[in-house]
Scaffold this motif. Structure first.
Motif, PDB file in Angstrom:
ATOM      1  N   GLY A   1     -12.308   0.038  -2.732  1.00 18.56           N
ATOM      2  CA  GLY A   1     -12.845   1.229  -3.418  1.00 18.56           C
ATOM      3  C   GLY A   1     -14.213   0.933  -4.012  1.00 18.56           C
ATOM      4  O   GLY A   1     -15.070   1.818  -4.107  1.00 18.56           O
TER       5      GLY A   1
ATOM      6  N   GLY B   1      -7.507  -5.394  -3.790  1.00 13.92           N
ATOM      7  CA  GLY B   1      -7.636  -4.139  -3.039  1.00 13.92           C
ATOM      8  C   GLY B   1      -8.693  -3.231  -3.639  1.00 13.92           C
ATOM      9  O   GLY B   1      -9.362  -2.488  -2.922  1.00 13.92           O
TER      10      GLY B   1
ATOM     11  N   GLN C   1     -12.384  -1.886 -16.538  1.00 14.68           N
ATOM     12  CA  GLN C   1     -12.358  -3.030 -15.616  1.00 14.68           C
ATOM     13  C   GLN C   1     -12.204  -4.337 -16.384  1.00 14.68           C
ATOM     14  O   GLN C   1     -11.448  -5.223 -15.978  1.00 14.68           O
ATOM     15  CB  GLN C   1     -13.659  -3.076 -14.783  1.00 14.68           C
ATOM     16  CG  GLN C   1     -13.810  -1.923 -13.806  1.00 14.68           C
ATOM     17  CD  GLN C   1     -12.953  -2.126 -12.573  1.00 14.68           C
ATOM     18  OE1 GLN C   1     -11.742  -2.257 -12.668  1.00 14.68           O
ATOM     19  NE2 GLN C   1     -13.571  -2.139 -11.409  1.00 14.68           N
TER      20      GLN C   1
ATOM     21  N   TRP D   1     -11.118  -8.900   2.291  1.00 12.99           N
ATOM     22  CA  TRP D   1      -9.785  -8.299   2.123  1.00 12.99           C
ATOM     23  C   TRP D   1      -8.817  -8.856   3.161  1.00 12.99           C
ATOM     24  O   TRP D   1      -7.691  -9.203   2.868  1.00 12.99           O
ATOM     25  CB  TRP D   1      -9.936  -6.779   2.215  1.00 12.99           C
ATOM     26  CG  TRP D   1      -8.682  -5.952   2.151  1.00 12.99           C
ATOM     27  CD1 TRP D   1      -8.291  -5.004   3.049  1.00 12.99           C
ATOM     28  CD2 TRP D   1      -7.676  -5.934   1.113  1.00 12.99           C
ATOM     29  NE1 TRP D   1      -7.124  -4.416   2.654  1.00 12.99           N
ATOM     30  CE2 TRP D   1      -6.716  -4.966   1.466  1.00 12.99           C
ATOM     31  CE3 TRP D   1      -7.490  -6.651  -0.068  1.00 12.99           C
ATOM     32  CZ2 TRP D   1      -5.592  -4.689   0.685  1.00 12.99           C
ATOM     33  CZ3 TRP D   1      -6.363  -6.375  -0.852  1.00 12.99           C
ATOM     34  CH2 TRP D   1      -5.432  -5.404  -0.470  1.00 12.99           C
TER      35      TRP D   1
ATOM     36  N   HIS E   1      -1.838   4.956  -6.810  1.00 11.92           N
ATOM     37  CA  HIS E   1      -3.265   4.748  -6.507  1.00 11.92           C
ATOM     38  C   HIS E   1      -3.987   6.092  -6.418  1.00 11.92           C
ATOM     39  O   HIS E   1      -5.073   6.252  -6.985  1.00 11.92           O
ATOM     40  CB  HIS E   1      -3.413   3.956  -5.205  1.00 11.92           C
ATOM     41  CG  HIS E   1      -4.843   3.671  -4.837  1.00 11.92           C
ATOM     42  ND1 HIS E   1      -5.337   3.830  -3.579  1.00 11.92           N
ATOM     43  CD2 HIS E   1      -5.894   3.246  -5.583  1.00 11.92           C
ATOM     44  CE1 HIS E   1      -6.636   3.516  -3.568  1.00 11.92           C
ATOM     45  NE2 HIS E   1      -6.986   3.158  -4.768  1.00 11.92           N
TER      46      HIS E   1
ATOM     47  N   ASP F   1      -7.219   7.239  -8.631  1.00 12.73           N
ATOM     48  CA  ASP F   1      -8.509   7.674  -8.060  1.00 12.73           C
ATOM     49  C   ASP F   1      -8.863   9.059  -8.584  1.00 12.73           C
ATOM     50  O   ASP F   1      -9.998   9.315  -8.976  1.00 12.73           O
ATOM     51  CB  ASP F   1      -8.428   7.777  -6.525  1.00 12.73           C
ATOM     52  CG  ASP F   1      -8.314   6.422  -5.861  1.00 12.73           C
ATOM     53  OD1 ASP F   1      -8.410   5.412  -6.566  1.00 12.73           O
ATOM     54  OD2 ASP F   1      -8.117   6.396  -4.634  1.00 12.73           O
TER      55      ASP F   1
ATOM     56  N   LYS G   1       0.846  -1.204   0.000  1.00 15.40           N
ATOM     57  CA  LYS G   1       0.000   0.000   0.000  1.00 15.40           C
ATOM     58  C   LYS G   1       0.879   1.252   0.000  1.00 15.40           C
ATOM     59  O   LYS G   1       0.659   2.183  -0.787  1.00 15.40           O
ATOM     60  CB  LYS G   1      -0.914  -0.007   1.220  1.00 15.40           C
ATOM     61  CG  LYS G   1      -1.813   1.206   1.297  1.00 15.40           C
ATOM     62  CD  LYS G   1      -2.746   1.135   2.485  1.00 15.40           C
ATOM     63  CE  LYS G   1      -3.689   2.340   2.480  1.00 15.40           C
ATOM     64  NZ  LYS G   1      -4.816   2.166   3.388  1.00 15.40           N
TER      65      LYS G   1
ATOM     66  N   TYR H   1      -2.830  -8.176  -5.622  1.00 14.33           N
ATOM     67  CA  TYR H   1      -3.020  -7.187  -4.546  1.00 14.33           C
ATOM     68  C   TYR H   1      -3.858  -6.013  -5.082  1.00 14.33           C
ATOM     69  O   TYR H   1      -4.803  -5.552  -4.429  1.00 14.33           O
ATOM     70  CB  TYR H   1      -1.659  -6.694  -4.021  1.00 14.33           C
ATOM     71  CG  TYR H   1      -1.744  -5.357  -3.337  1.00 14.33           C
ATOM     72  CD1 TYR H   1      -2.199  -5.262  -2.025  1.00 14.33           C
ATOM     73  CD2 TYR H   1      -1.430  -4.183  -4.016  1.00 14.33           C
ATOM     74  CE1 TYR H   1      -2.341  -4.024  -1.413  1.00 14.33           C
ATOM     75  CE2 TYR H   1      -1.560  -2.947  -3.411  1.00 14.33           C
ATOM     76  CZ  TYR H   1      -2.025  -2.870  -2.110  1.00 14.33           C
ATOM     77  OH  TYR H   1      -2.190  -1.637  -1.512  1.00 14.33           O
TER      78      TYR H   1
HETATM   79  C1  HEM Z   1      -9.993   0.242 -11.103  1.00 16.09           C
HETATM   80  C2  HEM Z   1      -9.531   1.244 -10.379  1.00 16.09           C
HETATM   81  C3  HEM Z   1      -8.974   1.075  -8.984  1.00 16.09           C
HETATM   82  C4  HEM Z   1      -8.016   0.227  -8.517  1.00 16.09           C
HETATM   83  C5  HEM Z   1      -7.229  -0.799  -9.321  1.00 16.09           C
HETATM   84  C6  HEM Z   1      -7.876   0.468  -7.091  1.00 16.09           C
HETATM   85  C7  HEM Z   1      -7.018  -0.199  -6.225  1.00 16.09           C
HETATM   86  C8  HEM Z   1      -7.078  -0.170  -4.860  1.00 16.09           C
HETATM   87  C9  HEM Z   1      -6.272  -0.921  -3.934  1.00 16.09           C
HETATM   88  C10 HEM Z   1      -5.141  -1.865  -4.320  1.00 16.09           C
HETATM   89  C11 HEM Z   1      -6.690  -0.656  -2.672  1.00 16.09           C
HETATM   90  C12 HEM Z   1      -6.187  -1.301  -1.371  1.00 16.09           C
HETATM   91  C13 HEM Z   1      -5.250  -0.374  -0.635  1.00 16.09           C
HETATM   92  C14 HEM Z   1      -4.749  -1.067   0.624  1.00 16.09           C
HETATM   93  O1  HEM Z   1      -5.424  -0.954   1.648  1.00 16.09           O
HETATM   94  O2  HEM Z   1      -3.714  -1.737   0.561  1.00 16.09           O
HETATM   95  C15 HEM Z   1      -7.768   0.298  -2.779  1.00 16.09           C
HETATM   96  C16 HEM Z   1      -8.440   0.848  -1.705  1.00 16.09           C
HETATM   97  C17 HEM Z   1      -9.308   1.903  -1.802  1.00 16.09           C
HETATM   98  N1  HEM Z   1      -9.640   2.573  -2.955  1.00 16.09           N
HETATM   99 FE1  HEM Z   1      -9.018   2.143  -4.828  1.00 16.09          FE
HETATM  100  N2  HEM Z   1      -8.731   1.460  -6.724  1.00 16.09           N
HETATM  101  C18 HEM Z   1      -9.409   1.852  -7.845  1.00 16.09           C
HETATM  102  C19 HEM Z   1     -10.339   2.854  -7.940  1.00 16.09           C
HETATM  103  C20 HEM Z   1     -10.755   3.618  -6.886  1.00 16.09           C
HETATM  104  C21 HEM Z   1     -11.615   4.765  -7.003  1.00 16.09           C
HETATM  105  C22 HEM Z   1     -12.160   5.365  -8.294  1.00 16.09           C
HETATM  106  C23 HEM Z   1     -11.825   5.223  -5.750  1.00 16.09           C
HETATM  107  C24 HEM Z   1     -12.643   6.411  -5.360  1.00 16.09           C
HETATM  108  C25 HEM Z   1     -12.128   7.579  -5.197  1.00 16.09           C
HETATM  109  C26 HEM Z   1     -11.093   4.375  -4.842  1.00 16.09           C
HETATM  110  C27 HEM Z   1     -11.050   4.492  -3.464  1.00 16.09           C
HETATM  111  C28 HEM Z   1     -10.488   3.603  -2.612  1.00 16.09           C
HETATM  112  C29 HEM Z   1     -10.711   3.582  -1.177  1.00 16.09           C
HETATM  113  C30 HEM Z   1     -11.589   4.559  -0.396  1.00 16.09           C
HETATM  114  C31 HEM Z   1      -9.978   2.515  -0.676  1.00 16.09           C
HETATM  115  C32 HEM Z   1      -9.874   2.079   0.773  1.00 16.09           C
HETATM  116  C33 HEM Z   1      -8.676   2.727   1.379  1.00 16.09           C
HETATM  117  C34 HEM Z   1      -8.440   2.223   2.754  1.00 16.09           C
HETATM  118  O3  HEM Z   1      -9.283   1.520   3.321  1.00 16.09           O
HETATM  119  O4  HEM Z   1      -7.353   2.502   3.261  1.00 16.09           O
HETATM  120  N3  HEM Z   1     -10.420   3.425  -5.583  1.00 16.09           N
HETATM  121  N4  HEM Z   1      -7.987   0.563  -4.117  1.00 16.09           N
END
Ligand code: HEM
Length: 197
Positions: free
Chosen positions: A124, A120, A48, A157, A22, A26, A15, A116
């Protein structure tokens, strides 16, 4: 960063090592506001599809299945295909061959990095599912791939990260996992830039 190295959880190290890519992803997705219209959302599902097509072979890999119990059930490509059909869209074409092929030997640490990112992204997805609901999509129509599993995204997760953390990797293999995660984010970013931005 020293803190990345000291962090005992590999998932947390991944992370920290991919935090910037990341964030950028976003920001690009949200700036394009794909969830404002069905057409925009269709472009998001196209991204996707192409990302999950890249990693399709990983879910069938016997060595990875041995490391990650229940790996096959984590595959979201069929749900994405069903979402595209709900939206009346045909399968997107891309000249680039998938990042992983069933016929080629798979580098396990690199594959763990890609997985991962795919796993992960379910975190999101919980947020994106709410956005999709605002334009009339649901777990049964158009937004199937954003639906949480019965145990919920957080528990789903945790099961994944526990296994990821327990995998024994040398420092050199760990570096390949980080490179895999960054390559996965770079691939999604390139798809977003080409198809959503
Ligand atoms: C296909 C596109 C995306 C991929 C591949 C992706 C990938 C990831 C990954 C790998 C994580 C895990 C992080 C960790 O805790 O290690 C994550 C968490 C998260 N993502 Fe993304 N993401 C994407 C799109 C988005 C979008 C558009 C948003 C909205 C703004 C978003 C918001 C978040 C949030 C809020 C988390 C949780 C963070 C946390 O709990 O610490 N993601 N995403």
């Amino acid at each position: 960063m020293t803190t990345d190295i000291l962090e005992p959880s590999r998932a947390k190290r991944l992370k920290a090592s991919t935090h910037e890519t990341h964030d950028r992803l976003d920001t690009s997705i949200m700036a394009a506001a794909p969830f404002a219209t069905i057409e925009g959302y269709g472009r998001f599902v196209t991204v996707q599809y192409l990302f999950h097509r890249d990693i399709g072979a990983l879910y069938d890999d016997v060595a990875l299945q041995a490391i990650l119990p229940g790996l096959m059930e984590r595959r979201r490509l069929p749900l994405i295909v069903a979402d595209l059909a709900d939206l009346g869209l045909s399968l997107p074409q891309d000249d680039t061959p998938p990042a992983f092929a069933q016929t080629a030997a798979i580098d396990i640490p690199e594959a763990l990095g890609w997985l991962y990112v795919a796993e992960g992204s379910n975190m999101g997805a919980a947020l994106l599912r709410k956005e999709a609901a605002k334009i009339g999509l649901s777990d049964e129509h158009g937004a199937r791939h954003l639906a949480p599993t019965p145990e919920g995204p957080a528990a789903h997760w945790r099961t994944f990260t526990a296994v990821l953390d327990a995998a024994e990797l040398t420092a050199e293999q760990e570096a390949r996992a980080v490179a895999g995660a960054n390559a996965a984010f770079a691939r999604v970013q390139a798809l977003v830039d080409a198809r959503i931005g």
